[in-house]
Write a protein that holds these residues in place. Structure first.
Motif, PDB file in Angstrom:
ATOM      1  N   GLY A 190       0.824  -1.207   0.000  1.00  0.00           N
ATOM      2  CA  GLY A 190       0.000   0.000   0.000  1.00  0.00           C
ATOM      3  C   GLY A 190       0.857   1.255   0.000  1.00  0.00           C
ATOM      4  O   GLY A 190       0.517   2.257  -0.639  1.00  0.00           O
ATOM      5  N   THR A 191       1.972   1.200   0.726  1.00  0.00           N
ATOM      6  CA  THR A 191       2.884   2.340   0.760  1.00  0.00           C
ATOM      7  C   THR A 191       3.439   2.618  -0.638  1.00  0.00           C
ATOM      8  O   THR A 191       3.426   3.759  -1.114  1.00  0.00           O
ATOM      9  CB  THR A 191       4.037   2.056   1.743  1.00  0.00           C
ATOM     10  N   VAL A 192       3.877   1.550  -1.311  1.00  0.00           N
ATOM     11  CA  VAL A 192       4.417   1.714  -2.664  1.00  0.00           C
ATOM     12  C   VAL A 192       3.331   2.218  -3.615  1.00  0.00           C
ATOM     13  O   VAL A 192       3.589   3.026  -4.511  1.00  0.00           O
ATOM     14  CB  VAL A 192       5.035   0.385  -3.157  1.00  0.00           C
ATOM     15  N   ALA A 193       2.098   1.766  -3.398  1.00  0.00           N
ATOM     16  CA  ALA A 193       0.981   2.214  -4.238  1.00  0.00           C
ATOM     17  C   ALA A 193       0.539   3.638  -3.893  1.00  0.00           C
ATOM     18  O   ALA A 193      -0.266   4.226  -4.615  1.00  0.00           O
ATOM     19  CB  ALA A 193      -0.198   1.253  -4.092  1.00  0.00           C
ATOM     20  N   GLY A 194       1.041   4.193  -2.790  1.00  0.00           N
ATOM     21  CA  GLY A 194       0.735   5.580  -2.432  1.00  0.00           C
ATOM     22  C   GLY A 194      -0.578   5.756  -1.695  1.00  0.00           C
ATOM     23  O   GLY A 194      -1.279   6.756  -1.868  1.00  0.00           O
ATOM     24  N   ILE A 195      -0.917   4.805  -0.819  1.00  0.00           N
ATOM     25  CA  ILE A 195      -2.220   4.855  -0.152  1.00  0.00           C
ATOM     26  C   ILE A 195      -2.445   6.140   0.646  1.00  0.00           C
ATOM     27  O   ILE A 195      -3.524   6.730   0.589  1.00  0.00           O
ATOM     28  CB  ILE A 195      -2.447   3.599   0.746  1.00  0.00           C
TER      29      ILE A 195
ATOM     30  N   SER B 290      11.845   1.330   6.480  1.00  0.00           N
ATOM     31  CA  SER B 290      10.955   1.968   7.453  1.00  0.00           C
ATOM     32  C   SER B 290       9.660   2.385   6.775  1.00  0.00           C
ATOM     33  O   SER B 290       9.649   3.273   5.917  1.00  0.00           O
ATOM     34  CB  SER B 290      11.645   3.188   8.064  1.00  0.00           C
ATOM     35  N   LEU B 291       8.557   1.737   7.161  1.00  0.00           N
ATOM     36  CA  LEU B 291       7.245   2.129   6.634  1.00  0.00           C
ATOM     37  C   LEU B 291       6.892   3.548   7.077  1.00  0.00           C
ATOM     38  O   LEU B 291       6.315   4.322   6.322  1.00  0.00           O
ATOM     39  CB  LEU B 291       6.173   1.149   7.126  1.00  0.00           C
ATOM     40  N   ALA B 292       7.236   3.869   8.324  1.00  0.00           N
ATOM     41  CA  ALA B 292       6.897   5.196   8.854  1.00  0.00           C
ATOM     42  C   ALA B 292       7.601   6.282   8.058  1.00  0.00           C
ATOM     43  O   ALA B 292       6.992   7.296   7.684  1.00  0.00           O
ATOM     44  CB  ALA B 292       7.261   5.298  10.331  1.00  0.00           C
ATOM     45  N   ARG B 293       8.875   6.078   7.777  1.00  0.00           N
ATOM     46  CA  ARG B 293       9.622   7.116   7.059  1.00  0.00           C
ATOM     47  C   ARG B 293       9.068   7.298   5.647  1.00  0.00           C
ATOM     48  O   ARG B 293       8.914   8.425   5.166  1.00  0.00           O
ATOM     49  CB  ARG B 293      11.111   6.771   7.035  1.00  0.00           C
TER      50      ARG B 293
END
Ligand SMILES: [Zn+2]
Length: 215
Positions: free
Chosen positions: A104-109, A160-163
């Motif tokens: 989801g992060t890579v997809a820009g959620i 880091s997902l947060a970063r």
């Protein structure tokens, strides 16, 4: 730094003065569904799909961000290592709950959620506030090259997902002093948090919720 209360739920201190808002990042000891009242949730699919809850409750469909501006309504995401993000627009009393794993992060959620809030509620990104909850930390999140390449790294690496999500929020125009981080690693803290990577199939899910009080 978030503050854990007697319900075993982490709260964002910057939001304690917002009397119209209810929110929290539940630990494994918190009974969020019974404390928060009826919630809207999603069948989470690691996508960039955003849905408007529009006052409905229960599981509303597939996606990874739920947006709401109806008084009396609350939305939630469930995680075990993935990053839960809560968004608040004080100007329009609008909110969102976002589930951001690596896909989801890579997809820009979170970027999509901020965009959807602007389209649906008129949210000005520079006024948006974001809270990044407990998730697997860089300390424990070692990934293979097929994942690390999306986070600007090569080979096996810690990411880091947060970063990554913080960066997306900044790119949207969110002010750095309106981004709050729990800084708590779900894998490092078994007494408090479920972790899929640590507990595998037996891992439970943590509830992160946000809602608008009635009246
Ligand atoms: Zn850790």
């Amino acid at each position: 730094m978030f503050i854990k209360d007697t319900d075993q739920i982490y709260r964002v201190p910057q939001w304690s003065g917002l009397t119209w808002l209810t929110h929290g990042f539940g630990t494994r000891l918190a009974d969020v569904p019974s404390l928060s009242g009826e919630l809207a949730t999603l069948k989470q699919i690691h996508s960039a799909e955003c849905l408007f809850a529009a006052g409905r409750t229960g599981q509303l469909g597939q996606g990874d961000a739920l947006l709401e501006n109806s008084p009396g309504a609350a939305v939630a995401v469930k995680t075990a290592d993935c990053l839960p993000i809560l968004l608040v627009d004080e100007d329009h009393r609008a909110i969102a709950a976002v589930h951001a794993g690596w896909r989801g992060t890579v997809a820009g959620i979170v970027r999509r959620a901020a965009d959807a809030m602007r389209e649906g509620f008129g949210t000005e990104p520079t006024h948006l506030q974001a809270a990044l909850g407990p998730a697997i930390g860089e300390c424990c999140y070692e990934v293979g090259p097929e994942v690390s390449c999306h986070f600007g790294k090569q080979g096996r690496a810690h990411v880091s997902l947060a970063r990554a999500n913080r960066r997306q929020l900044l790119e949207c125009g969110v002010s750095p002093d309106r981004i709050y981080e729990a800084g708590l690693c779900t894998m490092c803290m078994p007494e408090e948090f479920h972790s899929y990577r640590r507990d595998k199939e037996s891992a439970g899910r943590l509830f992160s919720f946000i809602g608008i009080r009635e009246g």
